[in-house]
Scaffold this active site. Structure first.
Site: not given
Ligand code: MV4
Length: 500
Positions: A116, A199, A234, A291
Protein backbone atom coordinates in the site's frame (compact mmCIF):
# COMPACT_ATOMS: atom_id res chain seq x y z
CA UNK A 1 -3.05 -15.95 -30.46
CA UNK A 2 -3.28 -18.76 -27.90
CA UNK A 3 -5.12 -21.91 -28.97
CA UNK A 4 -5.80 -23.06 -25.40
CA UNK A 5 -6.20 -21.25 -22.05
CA UNK A 6 -6.45 -22.74 -18.56
CA UNK A 7 -8.81 -20.94 -16.20
CA UNK A 8 -7.46 -21.06 -12.64
CA UNK A 9 -10.78 -20.30 -10.99
CA UNK A 10 -14.33 -21.54 -10.45
CA UNK A 11 -17.93 -20.34 -10.43
CA UNK A 12 -19.37 -17.46 -12.40
CA UNK A 13 -16.00 -15.91 -13.27
CA UNK A 14 -14.66 -19.18 -14.73
CA UNK A 15 -17.83 -19.35 -16.83
CA UNK A 16 -17.31 -15.73 -17.90
CA UNK A 17 -13.76 -16.46 -19.10
CA UNK A 18 -14.85 -19.66 -20.89
CA UNK A 19 -17.37 -17.55 -22.84
CA UNK A 20 -14.67 -15.15 -24.04
CA UNK A 21 -12.48 -18.10 -25.07
CA UNK A 22 -15.35 -19.62 -27.06
CA UNK A 23 -15.99 -16.41 -28.94
CA UNK A 24 -12.30 -16.15 -29.77
CA UNK A 25 -12.02 -19.75 -30.94
CA UNK A 26 -9.74 -20.64 -28.02
CA UNK A 27 -10.13 -23.97 -26.18
CA UNK A 28 -10.95 -23.49 -22.48
CA UNK A 29 -9.49 -25.76 -19.82
CA UNK A 30 -11.22 -25.86 -16.42
CA UNK A 31 -9.72 -26.98 -13.13
CA UNK A 32 -11.91 -28.18 -10.27
CA UNK A 33 -11.78 -29.39 -6.70
CA UNK A 34 -13.55 -32.50 -5.41
CA UNK A 35 -16.41 -30.24 -4.28
CA UNK A 36 -16.86 -28.93 -7.84
CA UNK A 37 -17.02 -32.18 -9.86
CA UNK A 38 -20.45 -31.25 -11.24
CA UNK A 39 -19.98 -27.46 -11.28
CA UNK A 40 -21.16 -25.38 -14.25
CA UNK A 41 -17.66 -24.22 -15.23
CA UNK A 42 -16.57 -27.85 -15.52
CA UNK A 43 -19.55 -28.71 -17.71
CA UNK A 44 -18.98 -25.74 -20.03
CA UNK A 45 -15.21 -26.14 -20.51
CA UNK A 46 -13.61 -28.10 -23.33
CA UNK A 47 -11.50 -30.07 -20.85
CA UNK A 48 -11.35 -30.23 -17.07
CA UNK A 49 -8.75 -31.38 -14.55
CA UNK A 50 -9.32 -32.41 -10.95
CA UNK A 51 -6.66 -30.66 -8.89
CA UNK A 52 -7.38 -31.56 -5.28
CA UNK A 53 -9.67 -31.76 -2.25
CA UNK A 54 -12.28 -29.07 -1.54
CA UNK A 55 -10.30 -26.61 0.63
CA UNK A 56 -8.88 -23.80 -1.57
CA UNK A 57 -5.37 -24.23 -0.16
CA UNK A 58 -5.31 -27.73 -1.66
CA UNK A 59 -7.08 -26.92 -4.92
CA UNK A 60 -7.61 -23.45 -6.39
CA UNK A 61 -4.48 -22.18 -4.57
CA UNK A 62 -2.38 -25.26 -5.33
CA UNK A 63 0.17 -23.76 -7.70
CA UNK A 64 2.01 -27.00 -8.54
CA UNK A 65 -1.17 -28.83 -9.49
CA UNK A 66 -2.45 -25.92 -11.58
CA UNK A 67 0.84 -25.60 -13.52
CA UNK A 68 0.84 -29.37 -14.02
CA UNK A 69 -2.72 -29.31 -15.38
CA UNK A 70 -1.82 -26.49 -17.79
CA UNK A 71 1.15 -28.48 -19.11
CA UNK A 72 -0.78 -31.73 -19.41
CA UNK A 73 -3.53 -29.93 -21.31
CA UNK A 74 -1.05 -28.07 -23.51
CA UNK A 75 -2.50 -24.68 -22.51
CA UNK A 76 -0.28 -21.72 -23.38
CA UNK A 77 -1.80 -19.21 -20.98
CA UNK A 78 -3.55 -19.05 -17.60
CA UNK A 79 -6.42 -16.71 -16.72
CA UNK A 80 -6.63 -16.34 -12.93
CA UNK A 81 -10.07 -14.67 -12.69
CA UNK A 82 -10.45 -12.71 -9.41
CA UNK A 83 -9.53 -13.80 -5.88
CA UNK A 84 -7.47 -16.99 -5.41
CA UNK A 85 -4.11 -16.52 -7.23
CA UNK A 86 -5.10 -13.50 -9.30
CA UNK A 87 -2.90 -10.94 -7.50
CA UNK A 88 -0.20 -13.27 -6.24
CA UNK A 89 3.16 -12.09 -7.65
CA UNK A 90 4.77 -15.50 -6.92
CA UNK A 91 2.16 -17.24 -9.04
CA UNK A 92 2.62 -14.77 -11.90
CA UNK A 93 6.39 -15.26 -11.61
CA UNK A 94 6.03 -19.04 -11.60
CA UNK A 95 3.96 -18.85 -14.79
CA UNK A 96 6.64 -16.66 -16.38
CA UNK A 97 9.34 -19.18 -15.37
CA UNK A 98 7.30 -22.10 -16.72
CA UNK A 99 6.78 -20.30 -20.05
CA UNK A 100 3.06 -20.01 -19.47
CA UNK A 101 1.52 -16.61 -20.11
CA UNK A 102 -0.16 -15.17 -17.01
CA UNK A 103 -3.18 -13.21 -18.26
CA UNK A 104 -2.63 -10.14 -16.10
CA UNK A 105 0.17 -7.73 -15.23
CA UNK A 106 3.83 -8.79 -14.88
CA UNK A 107 4.88 -10.22 -11.51
CA UNK A 108 6.99 -7.07 -11.02
CA UNK A 109 4.04 -4.73 -11.57
CA UNK A 110 1.86 -6.78 -9.18
CA UNK A 111 4.61 -6.66 -6.57
CA UNK A 112 5.30 -2.94 -7.06
CA UNK A 113 1.64 -1.98 -6.55
CA UNK A 114 0.83 -4.69 -3.96
CA UNK A 115 2.34 -2.82 -1.03
CA UNK A 116 0.00 0.00 0.00
CA UNK A 117 2.74 2.48 0.85
CA UNK A 118 4.71 1.69 -2.32
CA UNK A 119 1.53 2.34 -4.34
CA UNK A 120 0.93 5.60 -2.46
CA UNK A 121 4.50 6.79 -3.02
CA UNK A 122 4.35 5.97 -6.71
CA UNK A 123 1.00 7.74 -7.07
CA UNK A 124 2.27 10.83 -5.24
CA UNK A 125 5.39 10.87 -7.43
CA UNK A 126 3.24 10.59 -10.56
CA UNK A 127 1.18 13.58 -9.42
CA UNK A 128 -1.92 11.56 -8.49
CA UNK A 129 -3.58 12.84 -5.29
CA UNK A 130 -3.43 10.50 -2.28
CA UNK A 131 -5.10 10.79 1.12
CA UNK A 132 -2.83 12.75 3.49
CA UNK A 133 -0.76 10.38 5.61
CA UNK A 134 2.53 8.54 5.79
CA UNK A 135 4.26 6.67 3.00
CA UNK A 136 6.31 4.15 4.97
CA UNK A 137 6.11 1.57 7.72
CA UNK A 138 5.82 3.05 11.21
CA UNK A 139 6.72 1.96 14.75
CA UNK A 140 3.99 2.38 17.40
CA UNK A 141 5.78 5.54 18.57
CA UNK A 142 5.85 6.93 15.03
CA UNK A 143 2.14 6.22 14.60
CA UNK A 144 1.40 8.38 17.66
CA UNK A 145 3.61 11.14 16.25
CA UNK A 146 1.97 10.91 12.80
CA UNK A 147 -1.52 11.12 14.32
CA UNK A 148 -0.50 14.36 16.08
CA UNK A 149 0.45 15.82 12.69
CA UNK A 150 -2.49 14.45 10.67
CA UNK A 151 -5.18 15.00 13.32
CA UNK A 152 -8.10 12.69 14.22
CA UNK A 153 -9.92 10.79 12.84
CA UNK A 154 -7.28 8.58 11.23
CA UNK A 155 -7.19 5.10 9.80
CA UNK A 156 -4.42 2.63 10.60
CA UNK A 157 -3.82 0.43 7.56
CA UNK A 158 -1.77 -2.70 6.97
CA UNK A 159 0.95 -2.14 4.37
CA UNK A 160 0.35 -5.63 2.98
CA UNK A 161 -3.44 -5.07 3.20
CA UNK A 162 -6.19 -4.45 0.74
CA UNK A 163 -9.95 -4.69 0.66
CA UNK A 164 -10.26 -3.39 4.21
CA UNK A 165 -8.27 -6.15 5.96
CA UNK A 166 -5.97 -4.96 8.73
CA UNK A 167 -7.64 -1.56 8.74
CA UNK A 168 -8.82 0.31 11.89
CA UNK A 169 -10.56 3.66 12.09
CA UNK A 170 -9.60 5.75 15.13
CA UNK A 171 -11.70 8.70 16.28
CA UNK A 172 -10.38 9.29 19.80
CA UNK A 173 -6.86 9.24 21.25
CA UNK A 174 -7.94 6.68 23.86
CA UNK A 175 -8.64 4.13 21.10
CA UNK A 176 -5.34 4.58 19.32
CA UNK A 177 -3.11 2.06 21.12
CA UNK A 178 -5.74 -0.69 20.89
CA UNK A 179 -6.37 0.04 17.21
CA UNK A 180 -2.66 -0.20 16.38
CA UNK A 181 -2.48 -3.56 18.18
CA UNK A 182 -5.62 -4.85 16.43
CA UNK A 183 -4.48 -3.72 12.98
CA UNK A 184 -1.04 -5.31 13.46
CA UNK A 185 -2.45 -8.57 14.69
CA UNK A 186 -5.01 -8.81 11.85
CA UNK A 187 -2.27 -7.93 9.35
CA UNK A 188 0.00 -10.62 10.80
CA UNK A 189 -2.58 -13.36 10.62
CA UNK A 190 -3.93 -12.34 7.18
CA UNK A 191 -0.71 -11.39 5.38
CA UNK A 192 2.14 -12.56 7.63
CA UNK A 193 3.27 -8.95 7.92
CA UNK A 194 2.39 -6.67 10.90
CA UNK A 195 3.62 -3.45 9.23
CA UNK A 196 1.16 -0.52 9.35
CA UNK A 197 0.98 3.13 8.31
CA UNK A 198 -1.51 5.99 8.88
CA UNK A 199 -3.89 8.04 6.74
CA UNK A 200 -6.40 10.75 7.59
CA UNK A 201 -9.82 9.07 7.67
CA UNK A 202 -12.30 10.42 5.13
CA UNK A 203 -15.75 9.51 6.44
CA UNK A 204 -18.84 9.79 4.28
CA UNK A 205 -16.81 9.72 1.05
CA UNK A 206 -17.70 7.68 -2.01
CA UNK A 207 -15.78 4.67 -3.24
CA UNK A 208 -15.37 5.17 -6.97
CA UNK A 209 -12.97 3.20 -9.13
CA UNK A 210 -11.57 3.73 -12.61
CA UNK A 211 -11.13 0.87 -15.07
CA UNK A 212 -8.04 0.96 -17.26
CA UNK A 213 -6.53 -1.20 -19.99
CA UNK A 214 -2.82 -1.09 -20.80
CA UNK A 215 -1.15 -3.06 -23.58
CA UNK A 216 2.48 -3.94 -24.14
CA UNK A 217 2.79 -1.29 -26.83
CA UNK A 218 2.46 1.70 -24.55
CA UNK A 219 -1.27 2.34 -25.05
CA UNK A 220 -3.23 3.01 -21.87
CA UNK A 221 -6.94 3.88 -21.90
CA UNK A 222 -9.54 4.51 -19.21
CA UNK A 223 -13.03 3.07 -19.55
CA UNK A 224 -14.94 5.22 -17.10
CA UNK A 225 -15.72 4.73 -13.46
CA UNK A 226 -17.77 2.40 -11.32
CA UNK A 227 -19.62 3.66 -8.26
CA UNK A 228 -19.01 1.05 -5.55
CA UNK A 229 -20.11 2.85 -2.39
CA UNK A 230 -22.78 0.30 -1.49
CA UNK A 231 -20.72 -2.15 0.52
CA UNK A 232 -21.16 -4.31 3.59
CA UNK A 233 -18.07 -5.30 5.55
CA UNK A 234 -15.89 -4.36 2.57
CA UNK A 235 -17.93 -6.59 0.27
CA UNK A 236 -19.49 -4.68 -2.59
CA UNK A 237 -23.22 -5.30 -2.92
CA UNK A 238 -24.41 -3.08 -5.80
CA UNK A 239 -22.20 -1.36 -8.37
CA UNK A 240 -23.04 0.96 -11.24
CA UNK A 241 -21.48 2.81 -14.13
CA UNK A 242 -21.39 5.72 -14.58
CA UNK A 243 -21.44 7.02 -11.00
CA UNK A 244 -24.45 9.33 -10.48
CA UNK A 245 -21.98 11.71 -8.79
CA UNK A 246 -19.32 11.93 -11.50
CA UNK A 247 -19.57 14.56 -14.24
CA UNK A 248 -17.52 14.67 -17.46
CA UNK A 249 -14.89 16.93 -15.90
CA UNK A 250 -14.30 14.73 -12.84
CA UNK A 251 -14.33 11.61 -15.06
CA UNK A 252 -11.58 12.90 -17.33
CA UNK A 253 -9.50 14.09 -14.36
CA UNK A 254 -9.79 10.71 -12.61
CA UNK A 255 -9.27 8.83 -15.87
CA UNK A 256 -6.13 10.78 -16.73
CA UNK A 257 -4.80 10.27 -13.18
CA UNK A 258 -5.38 6.51 -13.51
CA UNK A 259 -3.60 6.43 -16.87
CA UNK A 260 -0.66 8.41 -15.45
CA UNK A 261 -0.33 5.95 -12.57
CA UNK A 262 -0.53 2.90 -14.83
CA UNK A 263 2.25 4.31 -16.97
CA UNK A 264 4.39 5.14 -13.91
CA UNK A 265 3.96 1.56 -12.64
CA UNK A 266 4.73 0.02 -16.07
CA UNK A 267 1.37 -1.67 -15.63
CA UNK A 268 -0.10 -3.88 -18.35
CA UNK A 269 -3.43 -5.67 -18.88
CA UNK A 270 -6.72 -4.75 -17.15
CA UNK A 271 -6.52 -2.87 -13.87
CA UNK A 272 -8.61 -0.75 -11.56
CA UNK A 273 -7.61 2.30 -9.54
CA UNK A 274 -9.70 2.71 -6.40
CA UNK A 275 -10.40 6.28 -5.34
CA UNK A 276 -12.19 7.96 -2.47
CA UNK A 277 -14.22 10.94 -3.68
CA UNK A 278 -15.38 13.51 -1.12
CA UNK A 279 -18.46 15.74 -1.30
CA UNK A 280 -16.34 18.53 -2.84
CA UNK A 281 -15.47 16.24 -5.78
CA UNK A 282 -11.87 15.87 -4.61
CA UNK A 283 -10.50 12.42 -5.36
CA UNK A 284 -7.76 10.46 -3.62
CA UNK A 285 -6.04 7.31 -4.86
CA UNK A 286 -6.49 4.33 -2.50
CA UNK A 287 -5.14 1.20 -4.17
CA UNK A 288 -4.69 -0.56 -7.48
CA UNK A 289 -6.50 -3.82 -8.10
CA UNK A 290 -4.28 -5.79 -10.47
CA UNK A 291 -7.00 -8.10 -11.79
CA UNK A 292 -10.31 -8.38 -13.57
CA UNK A 293 -12.89 -7.34 -11.00
CA UNK A 294 -16.20 -8.89 -10.04
CA UNK A 295 -18.04 -5.77 -11.20
CA UNK A 296 -16.38 -5.51 -14.65
CA UNK A 297 -19.70 -6.20 -16.48
CA UNK A 298 -21.12 -2.74 -15.76
CA UNK A 299 -18.16 -1.24 -17.60
CA UNK A 300 -18.68 -3.70 -20.44
CA UNK A 301 -22.34 -2.72 -20.73
CA UNK A 302 -21.65 1.01 -21.04
CA UNK A 303 -18.52 0.79 -23.21
CA UNK A 304 -19.58 -2.13 -25.42
CA UNK A 305 -16.12 -3.67 -24.88
CA UNK A 306 -15.41 -7.24 -23.78
CA UNK A 307 -12.80 -6.84 -21.04
CA UNK A 308 -11.85 -10.52 -20.93
CA UNK A 309 -11.19 -10.58 -24.67
CA UNK A 310 -9.10 -7.42 -24.29
CA UNK A 311 -7.13 -9.09 -21.48
CA UNK A 312 -6.44 -12.12 -23.64
CA UNK A 313 -5.43 -9.97 -26.62
CA UNK A 314 -3.07 -7.89 -24.47
CA UNK A 315 -1.50 -11.02 -22.91
CA UNK A 316 -0.91 -12.39 -26.42
CA UNK A 317 1.03 -9.23 -27.31
CA UNK A 318 -1.72 -7.61 -29.36
CA UNK A 319 -2.80 -3.98 -28.96
CA UNK A 320 -5.98 -2.84 -27.20
CA UNK A 321 -8.79 -2.86 -29.77
CA UNK A 322 -9.70 0.82 -29.21
CA UNK A 323 -8.05 4.22 -28.64
CA UNK A 324 -9.20 6.67 -25.98
CA UNK A 325 -11.02 8.78 -28.59
CA UNK A 326 -13.09 5.75 -29.69
CA UNK A 327 -14.45 5.14 -26.21
CA UNK A 328 -17.96 6.46 -25.60
CA UNK A 329 -20.00 5.72 -22.51
CA UNK A 330 -23.54 4.84 -23.53
CA UNK A 331 -26.42 4.60 -21.06
CA UNK A 332 -26.20 3.26 -17.54
CA UNK A 333 -25.58 -0.18 -16.03
CA UNK A 334 -26.17 -1.58 -12.54
CA UNK A 335 -25.02 -4.88 -11.05
CA UNK A 336 -26.43 -6.77 -8.08
CA UNK A 337 -24.21 -9.47 -6.62
CA UNK A 338 -26.32 -12.51 -5.85
CA UNK A 339 -24.93 -14.50 -2.91
CA UNK A 340 -26.11 -17.80 -1.44
CA UNK A 341 -26.57 -16.29 2.01
CA UNK A 342 -29.42 -15.30 4.29
CA UNK A 343 -29.88 -11.52 4.43
CA UNK A 344 -32.43 -11.97 7.23
CA UNK A 345 -29.99 -13.94 9.37
CA UNK A 346 -26.86 -11.80 9.43
CA UNK A 347 -25.87 -12.86 5.90
CA UNK A 348 -25.07 -16.39 7.02
CA UNK A 349 -23.81 -18.51 4.11
CA UNK A 350 -26.52 -20.79 2.75
CA UNK A 351 -24.95 -23.69 0.85
CA UNK A 352 -27.03 -26.52 -0.59
CA UNK A 353 -28.82 -27.79 -3.64
CA UNK A 354 -30.57 -25.36 -6.01
CA UNK A 355 -33.77 -27.23 -6.72
CA UNK A 356 -35.51 -24.50 -8.71
CA UNK A 357 -33.89 -21.83 -10.86
CA UNK A 358 -35.58 -19.33 -13.14
CA UNK A 359 -33.21 -16.71 -14.57
CA UNK A 360 -34.47 -13.27 -15.53
CA UNK A 361 -33.96 -12.15 -19.11
CA UNK A 362 -35.49 -9.70 -21.57
CA UNK A 363 -34.35 -6.25 -22.71
CA UNK A 364 -31.19 -4.90 -21.09
CA UNK A 365 -30.67 -7.83 -18.73
CA UNK A 366 -27.48 -9.89 -18.36
CA UNK A 367 -26.95 -12.74 -15.92
CA UNK A 368 -23.39 -13.92 -15.26
CA UNK A 369 -24.11 -17.09 -13.35
CA UNK A 370 -22.18 -20.06 -12.01
CA UNK A 371 -25.22 -22.17 -11.19
CA UNK A 372 -27.82 -24.36 -12.90
CA UNK A 373 -31.01 -26.01 -11.69
CA UNK A 374 -30.04 -29.08 -9.68
CA UNK A 375 -26.48 -27.96 -8.89
CA UNK A 376 -24.88 -27.79 -5.46
CA UNK A 377 -23.49 -24.61 -3.89
CA UNK A 378 -20.50 -25.83 -1.84
CA UNK A 379 -19.63 -24.38 1.58
CA UNK A 380 -15.91 -24.05 0.85
CA UNK A 381 -15.76 -20.93 -1.30
CA UNK A 382 -17.04 -17.39 -1.69
CA UNK A 383 -20.85 -17.71 -1.74
CA UNK A 384 -21.38 -15.57 -4.88
CA UNK A 385 -23.63 -17.53 -7.26
CA UNK A 386 -24.32 -14.96 -9.94
CA UNK A 387 -24.31 -11.32 -10.94
CA UNK A 388 -27.44 -9.71 -12.27
CA UNK A 389 -26.70 -6.74 -14.54
CA UNK A 390 -29.24 -4.34 -16.02
CA UNK A 391 -28.58 -1.75 -18.71
CA UNK A 392 -30.80 1.22 -19.58
CA UNK A 393 -30.55 4.39 -21.66
CA UNK A 394 -30.34 6.27 -18.38
CA UNK A 395 -30.10 5.44 -14.67
CA UNK A 396 -33.84 5.42 -14.20
CA UNK A 397 -34.37 2.86 -16.95
CA UNK A 398 -31.49 0.72 -15.65
CA UNK A 399 -33.03 0.71 -12.16
CA UNK A 400 -36.50 -0.11 -13.48
CA UNK A 401 -35.05 -3.00 -15.46
CA UNK A 402 -33.09 -4.22 -12.46
CA UNK A 403 -36.20 -4.18 -10.27
CA UNK A 404 -38.15 -6.00 -12.96
CA UNK A 405 -35.36 -8.59 -13.33
CA UNK A 406 -35.07 -9.06 -9.55
CA UNK A 407 -38.80 -9.72 -9.48
CA UNK A 408 -38.41 -12.41 -12.18
CA UNK A 409 -35.43 -14.10 -10.54
CA UNK A 410 -36.30 -17.32 -8.67
CA UNK A 411 -33.64 -19.34 -6.85
CA UNK A 412 -35.01 -21.97 -4.47
CA UNK A 413 -33.19 -24.46 -2.27
CA UNK A 414 -30.69 -21.99 -0.84
CA UNK A 415 -31.30 -18.56 0.68
CA UNK A 416 -30.09 -15.70 -1.49
CA UNK A 417 -29.55 -11.96 -1.34
CA UNK A 418 -32.28 -11.35 -3.97
CA UNK A 419 -34.88 -10.02 -1.47
CA UNK A 420 -32.20 -7.77 0.04
CA UNK A 421 -31.52 -6.24 -3.38
CA UNK A 422 -35.24 -5.66 -3.96
CA UNK A 423 -35.27 -3.57 -0.77
CA UNK A 424 -32.06 -1.66 -1.48
CA UNK A 425 -33.37 -0.65 -4.89
CA UNK A 426 -36.54 0.70 -3.28
CA UNK A 427 -34.73 3.06 -0.93
CA UNK A 428 -35.29 6.75 -1.81
CA UNK A 429 -31.68 7.72 -1.07
CA UNK A 430 -30.32 4.91 -3.24
CA UNK A 431 -32.75 5.87 -6.01
CA UNK A 432 -31.49 9.46 -5.75
CA UNK A 433 -27.87 8.25 -5.91
CA UNK A 434 -27.12 9.80 -2.52
CA UNK A 435 -24.81 7.10 -1.22
CA UNK A 436 -21.41 6.82 0.49
CA UNK A 437 -19.22 4.11 2.00
CA UNK A 438 -21.07 4.05 5.34
CA UNK A 439 -24.54 4.13 3.82
CA UNK A 440 -25.32 0.42 3.67
CA UNK A 441 -24.13 -0.46 7.17
CA UNK A 442 -26.32 2.24 8.72
CA UNK A 443 -29.22 1.34 6.41
CA UNK A 444 -28.93 -2.25 7.64
CA UNK A 445 -28.68 -1.20 11.28
CA UNK A 446 -31.98 0.69 11.13
CA UNK A 447 -33.83 -1.13 8.37
CA UNK A 448 -33.26 -4.86 8.73
CA UNK A 449 -34.29 -4.82 12.39
CA UNK A 450 -37.88 -4.19 11.26
CA UNK A 451 -37.72 -7.01 8.74
CA UNK A 452 -37.10 -9.76 11.26
CA UNK A 453 -40.53 -11.37 10.78
CA UNK A 454 -41.24 -14.12 8.28
CA UNK A 455 -41.39 -12.09 5.11
CA UNK A 456 -42.99 -14.76 2.97
CA UNK A 457 -45.88 -15.25 5.41
CA UNK A 458 -46.42 -11.54 5.87
CA UNK A 459 -46.43 -11.10 2.10
CA UNK A 460 -48.90 -13.94 1.64
CA UNK A 461 -51.36 -12.47 4.13
CA UNK A 462 -50.93 -8.96 2.77
CA UNK A 463 -51.42 -10.20 -0.76
CA UNK A 464 -54.57 -12.08 0.18
CA UNK A 465 -55.97 -9.02 2.00
CA UNK A 466 -55.21 -6.86 -0.97
CA UNK A 467 -57.02 -9.17 -3.36
CA UNK A 468 -59.94 -9.50 -0.93
CA UNK A 469 -60.49 -5.76 -0.71
CA UNK A 470 -59.82 -5.01 -4.38
CA UNK A 471 -62.77 -4.25 -6.67
CA UNK A 472 -63.27 -6.85 -9.38
CA UNK A 473 -61.21 -5.75 -12.39
CA UNK A 474 -62.80 -8.07 -14.91
CA UNK A 475 -59.40 -9.47 -15.66
CA UNK A 476 -59.81 -12.89 -14.12
CA UNK A 477 -57.61 -14.42 -11.46
CA UNK A 478 -55.01 -12.78 -9.25
CA UNK A 479 -52.09 -14.23 -11.11
CA UNK A 480 -52.72 -12.39 -14.36
CA UNK A 481 -52.38 -9.04 -15.98
CA UNK A 482 -51.53 -5.55 -14.90
CA UNK A 483 -48.39 -4.08 -13.43
CA UNK A 484 -47.37 -5.06 -9.90
CA UNK A 485 -48.90 -2.13 -8.02
CA UNK A 486 -47.33 -3.16 -4.76
CA UNK A 487 -44.38 -5.28 -3.67
CA UNK A 488 -46.78 -7.21 -1.43
CA UNK A 489 -48.86 -8.23 -4.42
CA UNK A 490 -45.73 -9.27 -6.25
CA UNK A 491 -44.51 -11.28 -3.29
CA UNK A 492 -47.89 -13.00 -3.00
CA UNK A 493 -47.87 -13.89 -6.67
CA UNK A 494 -44.42 -15.36 -6.37
CA UNK A 495 -45.41 -17.32 -3.31
CA UNK A 496 -48.42 -18.70 -5.16
CA UNK A 497 -46.19 -19.86 -7.99
CA UNK A 498 -43.75 -21.44 -5.56
CA UNK A 499 -46.40 -23.58 -3.85
CA UNK A 500 -47.53 -25.08 -7.11
C1 MV4 B 1 -10.25 4.65 3.52
C2 MV4 B 1 -11.52 5.19 3.82
C3 MV4 B 1 -11.54 6.47 4.37
N1 MV4 B 1 -10.39 7.14 4.59
N2 MV4 B 1 -9.14 5.37 3.76
C4 MV4 B 1 -11.71 0.26 2.42
C5 MV4 B 1 -11.09 -0.79 1.60
C6 MV4 B 1 -9.82 -0.26 1.07
N3 MV4 B 1 -9.78 -0.42 -0.35
C7 MV4 B 1 -9.79 1.17 1.46
N4 MV4 B 1 -10.98 1.45 2.20
C8 MV4 B 1 -11.22 2.68 2.72
N5 MV4 B 1 -10.12 3.43 2.96
C9 MV4 B 1 -9.21 6.57 4.28
N6 MV4 B 1 -8.09 7.26 4.52
C10 MV4 B 1 -12.66 4.44 3.53
C11 MV4 B 1 -12.50 3.16 3.00
C12 MV4 B 1 -13.71 2.45 2.72
C13 MV4 B 1 -14.60 2.05 3.75
C14 MV4 B 1 -14.36 2.29 5.09
C15 MV4 B 1 -15.25 1.89 6.08
C16 MV4 B 1 -16.42 1.23 5.73
C17 MV4 B 1 -16.69 0.97 4.40
C18 MV4 B 1 -15.79 1.37 3.40
C19 MV4 B 1 -16.07 1.11 2.06
C20 MV4 B 1 -15.19 1.49 1.09
C21 MV4 B 1 -14.01 2.16 1.43
Amino acid sequence: MFNKILIANRGEIAVRVIRACREMGIAAVAIYSEADRTALHVRLADEAYLIGPPPSAQSYLNVDRIIEAAKTAGAKAIHPGYGFLSENPEFALRCEQERLVFIGPSSQAIRAMGGKTAGRSLAAKAGVPVVPGTTRELSDQEVLQAVKEIGLPVVIKAIAGGGGKGMRIVSTEADLAGAIRAARSEASSSFGNPAVYVERYLGGARHIEMQILADGKGHVVYLGERECSLQRRHQKVVEESPSPFVDADLRSRMGEAAVKLAKAAAYTNAGTMEFLVDSGRNFYFLELNARLQVEHPVTEMVTGLDLVKEQIRIAAGEPISVRQDDIRLRGHAIECRIYAEDPFNNFMPSPGKIHTLRNPSGPGVRVDSGIYEGCEVPIYYDPIVSKLVAWGRDRDEAIRRMRRALAEYVILGVKTSIPFHRRILSDPQVLAGEIHTQFLESWLAKGMAEAKGNLAEIALVAGALYLHTKKPSGRGSAGQGGPAESPWKLAARQEAVRRR
